[in-house]
Design a protein around this motif. Structure first.
Motif, PDB file in Angstrom:
ATOM      1  N   UNK A   1      19.646-120.901  67.649  1.00 57.34           N
ATOM      2  CA  UNK A   1      18.509-121.117  66.567  1.00 57.34           C
ATOM      3  C   UNK A   1      18.640-119.771  65.500  1.00 57.34           C
ATOM      4  N   UNK A   2      18.211-120.001  64.532  1.00 55.42           N
ATOM      5  CA  UNK A   2      18.655-119.109  63.301  1.00 55.42           C
ATOM      6  C   UNK A   2      17.470-117.925  63.637  1.00 55.42           C
ATOM      7  N   UNK A   3      18.119-116.643  63.488  1.00 54.87           N
ATOM      8  CA  UNK A   3      17.216-115.393  63.617  1.00 54.87           C
ATOM      9  C   UNK A   3      17.385-114.935  65.335  1.00 54.87           C
ATOM     10  N   UNK A   4      18.092-115.536  66.145  1.00 53.07           N
ATOM     11  CA  UNK A   4      18.427-115.340  67.517  1.00 53.07           C
ATOM     12  C   UNK A   4      19.674-115.005  67.637  1.00 53.07           C
ATOM     13  N   UNK A   5      20.138-114.288  68.666  1.00 49.55           N
ATOM     14  CA  UNK A   5      21.535-113.830  69.012  1.00 49.55           C
ATOM     15  C   UNK A   5      21.583-113.841  70.717  1.00 49.55           C
ATOM     16  N   UNK A   6      23.080-114.038  71.059  1.00 46.82           N
ATOM     17  CA  UNK A   6      22.962-113.930  72.530  1.00 46.82           C
ATOM     18  C   UNK A   6      23.912-112.571  72.806  1.00 46.82           C
ATOM     19  N   UNK A   7      23.237-111.885  73.589  1.00 49.87           N
ATOM     20  CA  UNK A   7      24.051-110.371  73.846  1.00 49.87           C
ATOM     21  C   UNK A   7      24.785-110.691  75.240  1.00 49.87           C
ATOM     22  N   UNK A   8      25.876-110.320  75.329  1.00 49.66           N
ATOM     23  CA  UNK A   8      26.689-110.312  76.522  1.00 49.66           C
ATOM     24  C   UNK A   8      26.934-108.913  76.813  1.00 49.66           C
ATOM     25  N   UNK A   9      26.893-108.552  78.118  1.00 53.03           N
ATOM     26  CA  UNK A   9      26.906-107.329  78.755  1.00 53.03           C
ATOM     27  C   UNK A   9      27.552-106.863  79.974  1.00 53.03           C
ATOM     28  N   UNK A  10      27.986-106.063  80.205  1.00 52.99           N
ATOM     29  CA  UNK A  10      28.607-105.589  81.520  1.00 52.99           C
ATOM     30  C   UNK A  10      27.938-104.348  82.189  1.00 52.99           C
ATOM     31  N   UNK A  11      28.534-104.074  82.988  1.00 54.41           N
ATOM     32  CA  UNK A  11      27.928-103.065  84.109  1.00 54.41           C
ATOM     33  C   UNK A  11      28.102-101.664  83.431  1.00 54.41           C
TER      34      UNK A  11
END
Length: 80
Positions: free
Chosen positions: A70-80
């Motif tokens: 959706x517009x205005x959202x993001x997916x944040x990928x992370x590690x340790x």
């Protein structure tokens, strides 16, 4: 590098804490970028539980409405 604090519900905190889950879908409101530190504070809906997990942001996906984000959202990928 910035430090970004976010609340996270227990059902989502547990898999992040164990390493089973390595992403968050969030409103894109903090200008978070790779290299930032994401601090997730467990929140039970009324109070903070005192449990915290720190993750380094590795990737941020934005502007992907064609793929269901959706517009205005993001997916944040992370590690340790």
């Amino acid at each position: 590098m910035q430090i970004v604090h976010k609340k996270i519900l227990p059902e989502f905190f547990r898999p992040v804490y164990t390493g089973e889950k390595n992403f968050e879908i969030r409103k894109d409101e903090d200008n978070i970028e790779p290299g930032d530190l994401l601090v997730l504070d467990e929140w039970d809906g009324r109070n903070y539980t005192g449990r915290i997990v720190h993750r380094t942001v590795k990737y941020v996906l934005r502007d992907a409405e064609d793929y269901g984000l959706m517009s205005g959202y993001c997916i944040i990928g992370f590690g340790f």
